[in-house]
Write a protein that holds these residues in place. Structure first.
Motif, short mmCIF file in Angstrom:
data_model
loop_
_atom_site.label_atom_id
_atom_site.label_comp_id
_atom_site.label_asym_id
_atom_site.label_seq_id
_atom_site.Cartn_x
_atom_site.Cartn_y
_atom_site.Cartn_z
N LYS A 101 3.92 1.50 -1.13
CA LYS A 101 4.56 1.61 -2.44
C LYS A 101 3.60 2.22 -3.47
O LYS A 101 3.98 3.14 -4.23
N GLU A 102 2.38 1.75 -3.49
CA GLU A 102 1.39 2.27 -4.44
C GLU A 102 1.09 3.74 -4.19
O GLU A 102 0.95 4.53 -5.13
N GLN A 103 1.00 4.13 -2.91
CA GLN A 103 0.73 5.53 -2.59
C GLN A 103 1.89 6.42 -3.04
O GLN A 103 1.68 7.51 -3.59
N GLU A 153 10.52 -4.23 -4.84
CA GLU A 153 9.95 -5.29 -5.68
C GLU A 153 10.83 -6.53 -5.71
O GLU A 153 10.34 -7.65 -5.86
N ASN A 210 0.83 -1.21 0.00
CA ASN A 210 0.00 0.00 0.00
C ASN A 210 0.86 1.26 0.00
O ASN A 210 0.55 2.24 -0.69
N GLN A 255 3.96 5.83 -5.48
CA GLN A 255 3.92 5.89 -6.94
C GLN A 255 2.88 6.90 -7.42
O GLN A 255 3.12 7.67 -8.36
N ARG A 256 1.72 6.90 -6.78
CA ARG A 256 0.67 7.86 -7.15
C ARG A 256 1.11 9.29 -6.87
O ARG A 256 0.87 10.20 -7.68
#
Length: 214
Positions: A50-52, A79, A48, A54-55
């Motif tokens: 990591k995704e935040q 990763e 979560n 990236q956004r």
């Protein structure tokens, strides 16, 4: 870089500042993932974060090239290890991660100077403490004096305690946040219990929600 409360008073909602906050949350999330040897709760926390991150990077217009390149290194490292098969504690993961964290912060910290508001400062300093604390929790030697010449964690914790007190005196909305911080600041200073990181991470999740609601 531990920030001073002397900052712009108006709200900026600056995207680069938000990226700084989310990057710190990724750094502490990977360290918690390592500490708990890749359990599902902390793997989800890591993914979560990591995704935040990236956004938040994608939302920045014309980001600094060096920043983007270093972030790619950070994401590649995550990763490479997000499905890591732990067989006991692996201290090498934290050692390399701490170097990446330091290198990334050297690039981003000058870029956010003058862009932060007092709430940003509060959250950034809070996240700095967590990322450094989790790094110590993963260290074979530990100790507040071992941190690549970083300011001691104890000094940072005491400074944030004073800052939260100042916010609370000025605005009663900060009282719940102050109570939460009071619950864990002693644990952060001691960090001598195996259950301590779990308690700290759980409390931080609550504090982040409180700050988001202010």
């Amino acid at each position: 870089m531990f920030l001073s409360l002397v900052a712009r008073a108006e709200s900026t909602n600056d995207r680069l500042v938000q990226f700084k906050i989310s990057s710190l949350q990724l750094f502490s999330s990977f360290s918690s993932f390592t500490y708990f040897q890749g359990d599902e709760r902390n793997r989800t926390r890591l993914l979560n974060a990591k995704e935040q991150g990236q956004r938040d990077l994608a939302a920045i217009e014309n980001p600094d090239t060096a920043l983007v390149d270093k972030w790619k290194e950070v994401i590649t490292y995550v990763e490479r290890h997000e499905d890591f098969n732990f067989d006991g504690v692996d201290m090498s993961l934290e050692a390399s991660w701490s170097i990446l964290r330091r290198e990334f912060n050297i690039i981003i910290d000058p870029l956010i100077v003058g862009k932060v508001n007092p709430i940003d400062v509060l959250q950034i300093n809070m996240e700095i403490i967590l990322s450094q604390y989790m790094g110590y929790a993963n260290s074979t030697t530990g100790g507040y004096g071992v941190s690549f010449a970083e300011e001691s964690l104890e000094n940072k914790i005491n400074a944030l305690t004073q800052s939260i007190q100042q916010f609370t005196e000025a605005d009663e909305r900060f009282q719940p946040l102050s109570k939460k911080w009071g619950y864990i600041n002693g644990t952060l200073l001691a960090y001598n219990s195996n259950v301590a990181p779990f308690v700290v991470l759980y409390t931080y999740d609550s504090m982040r929600k409180m700050i988001a609601s202010l």
